[in-house]
Design a protein around this motif. Structure first.
Motif, PDB file in Angstrom:
ATOM      1  N   ASP A   1      -3.851   7.775  -3.120  1.00 36.63           N
ATOM      2  CA  ASP A   1      -4.013   8.103  -1.702  1.00 36.63           C
ATOM      3  C   ASP A   1      -2.973   9.142  -1.272  1.00 36.63           C
ATOM      4  OD1 ASP A   1      -5.522   6.776   0.834  1.00 36.63           O
ATOM      5  OD2 ASP A   1      -3.534   7.475   1.407  1.00 36.63           O
TER       6      ASP A   1
ATOM      7  N   SER B   1       0.824  -1.215   0.000  1.00 36.97           N
ATOM      8  CA  SER B   1       0.000   0.000   0.000  1.00 36.97           C
ATOM      9  C   SER B   1       0.851   1.256   0.000  1.00 36.97           C
ATOM     10  CB  SER B   1      -0.928   0.000   1.217  1.00 36.97           C
ATOM     11  OG  SER B   1      -0.181   0.147   2.418  1.00 36.97           O
TER      12      SER B   1
ATOM     13  N   TYR C   1      -8.441   4.006   2.660  1.00 33.87           N
ATOM     14  CA  TYR C   1      -7.356   3.999   1.675  1.00 33.87           C
ATOM     15  C   TYR C   1      -7.931   4.008   0.260  1.00 33.87           C
ATOM     16  CZ  TYR C   1      -3.215   2.257  -0.806  1.00 33.87           C
ATOM     17  OH  TYR C   1      -2.172   2.086  -1.679  1.00 33.87           O
ATOM     18  N   THR C   2      -7.416   4.931  -0.583  1.00 25.93           N
ATOM     19  CA  THR C   2      -7.977   5.114  -1.930  1.00 25.93           C
ATOM     20  C   THR C   2      -7.114   4.532  -3.032  1.00 25.93           C
ATOM     21  OG1 THR C   2      -6.932   7.305  -2.066  1.00 25.93           O
ATOM     22  CG2 THR C   2      -9.206   7.196  -1.247  1.00 25.93           C
ATOM     23  N   GLY C   3      -6.040   3.840  -2.698  1.00 25.33           N
ATOM     24  CA  GLY C   3      -5.222   3.212  -3.734  1.00 25.33           C
ATOM     25  C   GLY C   3      -4.076   4.092  -4.180  1.00 25.33           C
ATOM     26  N   ASN C   4      -3.774   4.049  -5.487  1.00 30.10           N
ATOM     27  CA  ASN C   4      -2.597   4.737  -6.019  1.00 30.10           C
ATOM     28  C   ASN C   4      -2.630   6.246  -5.803  1.00 30.10           C
ATOM     29  OD1 ASN C   4      -1.652   2.277  -6.875  1.00 30.10           O
ATOM     30  ND2 ASN C   4      -2.431   2.501  -8.965  1.00 30.10           N
TER      31      ASN C   4
ATOM     32  N   ASP D   1       4.222   1.903  -6.406  1.00 29.61           N
ATOM     33  CA  ASP D   1       4.279   0.488  -6.046  1.00 29.61           C
ATOM     34  C   ASP D   1       5.697  -0.065  -6.187  1.00 29.61           C
ATOM     35  OD1 ASP D   1       1.595   0.571  -5.600  1.00 29.61           O
ATOM     36  OD2 ASP D   1       1.032  -0.316  -7.522  1.00 29.61           O
TER      37      ASP D   1
ATOM     38  N   SER E   1     -11.351  -0.490   2.780  1.00 25.44           N
ATOM     39  CA  SER E   1     -10.754   0.633   2.063  1.00 25.44           C
ATOM     40  C   SER E   1     -11.879   1.504   1.530  1.00 25.44           C
ATOM     41  CB  SER E   1      -9.864   0.140   0.918  1.00 25.44           C
ATOM     42  OG  SER E   1     -10.641  -0.548  -0.046  1.00 25.44           O
TER      43      SER E   1
END
Length: 565
Positions: free
Chosen positions: A252, A232, A247-250, A259, A291
């Protein structure tokens, strides 16, 4: 024989490799300007203003600034500093916070923490560590994940650096100021268990943990939790704008980097765990974490329970039970980070904990005073036989810095008289300590050494005076004075002031150098201006010399043409 605290003898010049730098860069820890400051040649930490002491192995296990309020609360309640915790202990906290936020959908819960973890002193009957001197372990009775942690992290104590304290104007996110001289004292909170009310309120959380572990086909493991927070790219021990269940992913806002490549992720997981190259690394969790795309259920309870913080005044859990330097039974070796060792250490100290929680700190009976080499007291003496432990003299950083040095090859042996305001004297001798890669040396040291000042240069050879036993006698009024929190704060601030004074002196020297450079540049600029004006005048004269003959020729030619007409 009491265990000797290595104190400042553990510190040495930082040795950070290019591999460490590349790893920190990939994790996004060093990408922010001035986020990290690397030591130069100092062998004892002297962090610049606004920085704190940390380790590479702490940062790669989830630590970042500003620190998470839960971690700040743990440091306060346990009476610890960051350098007191081992890397495995830091990883335990990261896993717990990730578990709570991403898989339980609650903020890190202090009551739940007390049901699962406890603290022990890291060391042996002969040596008590300061760096990594406390181990956080899993209770033998806790139904928790089998986290596969290494028995020993090689050379982590040598890889120290300075991290910038970022608090965004919020005092609650501050890291305690570095104090290498602060002794580790065992507190009641180290063994604090959840009350009946807290156990009742956290039963649903423990049931959920059991469900995550044992749901067929959807089992969650400690390794999966580690992989999740590494993938993450969010540091669990950092104070974040949003918890992991949002958490919103890439995209965030709390992500530190892009990554990691698969090979880098797997290499990092093996580095911080006990997995070998033969063991497979899970690519994802079998349980879908909460998330922004997998929201919490409606009416999901968020049980808020944080460790008590200093704003509310002193708390009972912070009560000092004893100095672990006097109790061999309270020590465990660093492998106690594993679950098996933690359980055995907890059982070994059960009777001691019960007695200590209800009576004054155990001490030697005057009739049976131990001599050097005698068997350590188990800490289970009856209350009527107990006598208060003698208090140690306050550490004077100025006196500790007066060391004679004339040899570049020998390891220092200090002969320092630590004086208090009551003019009591303590004469200490410290034998030579040999360092090794995995952990500080475990020598049979019979006397403790007062820590040296951060402003003092690394001593090479010092005058020594060998004594049979360090002795210290303080009156009862002195004991009360030394226990005064104000006096303790003054002593701590005084020790820190010495390091800040060195920092100020260096800043003044750099400012003087900058002024000299500015004066030199001003002189060069003045000389350049004079040269420019001289060049302009010469160019003007040269142009006049060229133009005058041409004008004369042109005039004469014009006159001739006029006469012909």
């Amino acid at each position: 024989m009491a265990a000797a605290d290595l104190g400042t003898a553990e510190w040495e010049r930082s040795k950070i490799t290019n591999q460490d730098l590349n790893l920190l860069k990939k994790l996004g820890i060093t990408t922010k300007p001035k986020a990290v400051c690397f030591p130069s040649e100092e062998s004892y930490p002297a962090p610049p203003m606004g920085y704190r002491v940390s380790f590479v192995d702490h940062l790669i296990r989830g630590l970042s600034t500003p620190i998470h309020p839960f971690l700040r609360g743990l440091l306060y309640v346990y009476g610890l500093q960051l350098h007191h915790l081992t890397p495995n202990s830091i990883l335990h906290i990261s896993i717990f916070i990730t578990l709570c936020e991403a898989f339980l959908g609650v903020s890190p819960n202090w009551a739940l923490w007390k049901r699962i973890f406890f603290c022990r002193r890291n060391g042996s009957p002969n040596v008590a560590y300061n760096i990594g001197g406390v181990v956080i372990s899993i209770r033998s009775t806790a139904d928790y994940f089998d986290v596969k942690l290494p028995d020993s992290v090689q050379g982590w104590r040598k890889r120290w650096l300075y991290i910038r304290e970022e608090n965004d104007g919020c005092l609650e996110d501050n890291i305690p100021p570095f104090d290498g001289a602060e002794k580790i004292l065992r507190r009641r909170s180290w063994d604090a268990e959840a009350t009946e009310e807290e156990r009742t309120s956290t039963e649903s959380l423990m049931a959920r943990i059991h469900e995550l572990q044992n749901t067929r086909g959807k089992e969650l493991s400690g390794i999966q939790i580690i992989v999740y927070f590494l993938k993450s790219r969010v540091q669990p021990l950092q104070a974040r704008k949003f918890p992991l269940w949002k958490y919103t992913g890439n995209e965030d806002v709390d992500r530190l980097s892009v990554d990691l490549e698969v090979k880098d992720l797997e290499r990092l997981v093996r580095k911080i765990t006990s997995l070998s190259k033969k063991d497979s690394i899970p690519s994802s969790c079998r349980v879908k974490p909460y998330s922004a795309t997998h929201a919490l259920p409606k009416n999901h309870p968020n049980l808020v329970s944080l460790p008590p913080l200093p704003e509310g005044g002193e708390v009972e859990e912070r009560t000092v039970i004893s100095n672990d330097n006097q109790e061999a039974s309270s020590f465990v070796n660093e492998p106690a980070d594993s679950r098996k060792s933690a359980g055995s250490a907890e059982k070994d100290a059960a009777s001691e904990d019960t007695t200590s929680a209800q009576s004054p700190p155990p001490a030697d009976s005057p009739k049976n005073k131990r001599k050097r080499g005698d068997v350590e007291d188990s800490g289970t003496s009856k209350p009527e036989e107990a006598a208060p432990l003698p208090q140690k003299a306050a550490y004077d950083p100025y006196l500790a810095s007066i060391i004679s040095s004339d040899d570049d090859e020998e390891t220092p042996a200090l002969d320092v008289a630590a004086r208090t305001s009551m003019s009591h004297t303590l004469v200490i001798s410290e034998p030579r300590v040999e360092g090794e890669e995995s952990s500080p040396p475990q020598q049979n040291i019979g006397a403790s050494t007062p820590p040296s000042s951060p402003r003092a240069p690394s001593p090479k050879r010092a005058r020594t005076e060998i004594v049979s036993e360090p002795t210290l006698q303080l009156s009862s009024s002195s004991n009360l004075l030394m226990e005064d929190p104000v006096i303790k704060d003054l002593l701590r601030i005084g020790a820190q002031f010495v390091g800040y004074r060195e920092y100020a002196n260096k800043a003044e020297e750099k400012l003087a150098e900058a002024n000299d450079r500015a004066n030199t540049l001003a002189q060069q600029l003045e000389q350049s201006e004079k040269a420019r004006k001289k060049a302009e005048s010469m160019l003007l004269m040269h142009e006049q010399r060229l133009i005058k003959p041409r004008l004369t020729l042109l005039v004469s030619k014009t006159e001739k043409e006029a006469s012909h007409r």
